[in-house]
Design a protein around this motif. Structure first.
Motif, short mmCIF file in Angstrom:
data_model
loop_
_atom_site.label_atom_id
_atom_site.label_comp_id
_atom_site.label_asym_id
_atom_site.label_seq_id
_atom_site.Cartn_x
_atom_site.Cartn_y
_atom_site.Cartn_z
N ALA A 133 11.34 55.89 36.88
CA ALA A 133 10.81 55.90 35.65
C ALA A 133 11.88 57.20 34.98
O ALA A 133 12.01 56.92 33.69
CB ALA A 133 9.24 56.36 35.50
N LYS A 137 13.88 56.23 31.53
CA LYS A 137 13.56 56.77 30.15
C LYS A 137 14.79 57.42 29.74
O LYS A 137 15.20 57.23 28.61
CB LYS A 137 12.73 58.06 30.61
CG LYS A 137 12.51 58.84 29.24
CD LYS A 137 11.38 59.89 29.72
CE LYS A 137 11.24 60.69 28.52
NZ LYS A 137 12.17 61.70 27.99
N GLU A 138 15.72 57.84 30.47
CA GLU A 138 17.12 58.73 30.20
C GLU A 138 17.93 57.27 29.67
O GLU A 138 18.67 57.74 28.69
CB GLU A 138 17.45 59.54 31.36
CG GLU A 138 16.98 60.55 31.72
CD GLU A 138 17.71 61.25 32.85
OE1 GLU A 138 18.48 60.93 33.54
OE2 GLU A 138 17.25 62.35 33.05
N GLY A 140 17.20 54.60 28.66
CA GLY A 140 16.71 53.63 27.78
C GLY A 140 16.49 51.98 28.14
O GLY A 140 16.42 51.25 27.06
N ASP A 179 2.88 53.09 28.46
CA ASP A 179 3.31 54.30 28.35
C ASP A 179 4.84 54.46 28.09
O ASP A 179 5.40 55.22 27.44
CB ASP A 179 3.10 54.91 29.81
CG ASP A 179 1.76 55.49 29.65
OD1 ASP A 179 0.90 55.25 28.69
OD2 ASP A 179 1.21 56.05 30.77
N MET A 180 5.49 53.45 28.55
CA MET A 180 7.01 53.20 28.77
C MET A 180 7.86 52.31 27.73
O MET A 180 8.99 51.82 27.87
CB MET A 180 7.64 53.28 30.16
CG MET A 180 7.15 54.12 31.02
SD MET A 180 8.24 54.53 32.63
CE MET A 180 9.54 55.20 31.69
N PHE A 183 10.47 53.44 25.59
CA PHE A 183 11.77 53.76 26.28
C PHE A 183 12.29 52.43 26.75
O PHE A 183 13.34 52.25 27.61
CB PHE A 183 11.74 54.51 27.41
CG PHE A 183 10.73 55.85 27.33
CD1 PHE A 183 11.39 56.93 26.23
CD2 PHE A 183 9.57 56.25 27.66
CE1 PHE A 183 11.02 57.64 25.95
CE2 PHE A 183 8.93 57.37 27.49
CZ PHE A 183 9.61 58.11 26.42
N VAL A 185 11.23 50.02 28.47
CA VAL A 185 11.09 49.67 29.88
C VAL A 185 9.79 48.95 30.03
O VAL A 185 8.70 48.95 29.45
CB VAL A 185 10.50 51.04 30.96
CG1 VAL A 185 10.08 50.81 32.30
CG2 VAL A 185 12.00 52.11 30.61
#
Length: 301
Positions: A133, A137-138, A140, A179-180, A183, A185
């Motif tokens: 994760a 996140k980094e 995208g 949650d993601m 991003f 994900v």
């Protein structure tokens, strides 16, 4: 469909995981084939199965590396993701497939039988997903596919540990999707019906059990792989937080818990009023004590 993507497939030394790893490579992905080479109950270690799958992929012109770290340990799971980064320079997707079985009727189940199954399935899915994760996140982007089971989504005998883990994985996947999302994900689940070493450990003491296992034996792991490949591809960019089952050539979208029926009493409820009014009104919508085989009662073709 997944050309150039770096993918981790856990429990990929055989069965469903092997089929998914091979399919990922066939469709252009670079694959970390993770498997500790344990028995169905989690005992033992053998680097051979993972390396054999890597050799198969390379023989077909694909790109793969073997990894034997244990998903049940957080530091070890981090090394699995690190293997993808070291080998391919990035990580684009994880398929959480690793699992063990220690079936036992609930009143006979030991703490160790409970813990070991929960740790590999539920903790393992968490550890690998959590390690990936940070990088998702980094950059995208990223995709996760988790293996749930109708043993948890519906029910089964003698699998309280496995069922609890698999239903937990469905909730974990949905939480990751929520949650993601910002991003880019995605996280989805597959409930597979396919012959594997784990299915092979199901008791066949009765005729009913033998018939059930014989039906599953006809469903090959290769039938699961196309959906896994699709779910990590960019073509599935709008598919998130869903649960699918695969039975031979049949793909189903699985329902998720929602209110079925409500009853209101303006003056509030007493235990007696619940007994006399609420339960009789709700009872028509009660669920039977179904098992997976009761709900999926037809033979897939």
């Amino acid at each position: 469909m997944v050309e150039g993507k770096a993918v981790v497939v856990t429990g990929a030394g055989g069965g469903i995981g092997r089929a998914i790893a091979l399919a990922m490579a066939q469709h252009g992905a670079r694959v970390v084939v993770n498997d500790i080479g344990a028995a169905v109950d989690g005992a033992g270690r053998d680097a051979g199965p993972a390396q054999q799958v890597v050799d198969e992929i390379r023989a077909l012109g694909g790109h793969a590396v073997a990894n034997t770290d244990n998903v049940a340990d957080a530091a070890s799971a981090t090394r699995i993701i690190g293997c993808a980064l070291d080998s391919f320079g990035r990580i684009d997707a994880v398929v959480n497939n690793a699992g063990i079985l220690r079936d036992r009727f609930f009143h006979k189940m030991s703490v160790d039988e409970w813990d070991s199954v929960i740790k590999v399935h539920l903790y393992g899915s968490y550890h690998v997903s959590r390690a990936a994760a940070v990088f998702f996140k980094e950059q995208g982007s990223g995709a996760m596919v988790h293996m749930t089971s109708t043993s948890g989504l519906i029910g089964n005998f003698g699998q309280a540990n496995y069922a609890a883990a698999k239903l937990g994985i469905a909730a974990l996947s949905k939480s990751i999707a929520l949650d993601m999302l910002k991003f880019n994900v995605r996280s989805n689940c597959i409930a597979p019906f396919a012959w594997s070493r784990m299915i092979g450990s199901i008791p066949t003491d009765t005729e009913e059990q033998r018939v059930r296992v014989d039906k599953i034996r006809q469903m090959t792991p290769a039938k699961i792989a196309p959906l896994a490949v699709y779910l990590i591809s960019d073509a599935a960019r709008e598919v998130n937080g869903q649960i699918f089952s695969v039975r031979n050539n049949e793909i189903s979208l699985i329902s998720q818990p929602r209110p079925l029926r409500s009853i209101h009493r303006s003056e509030g409820w007493t235990p007696q009023a619940i007994a006399e009014h609420a339960m009789p009104a709700l009872r028509a919508s009660f669920f039977a004590l179904d098992r997976s085989a009761d709900v999926f009662s037809w033979d897939p073709v």
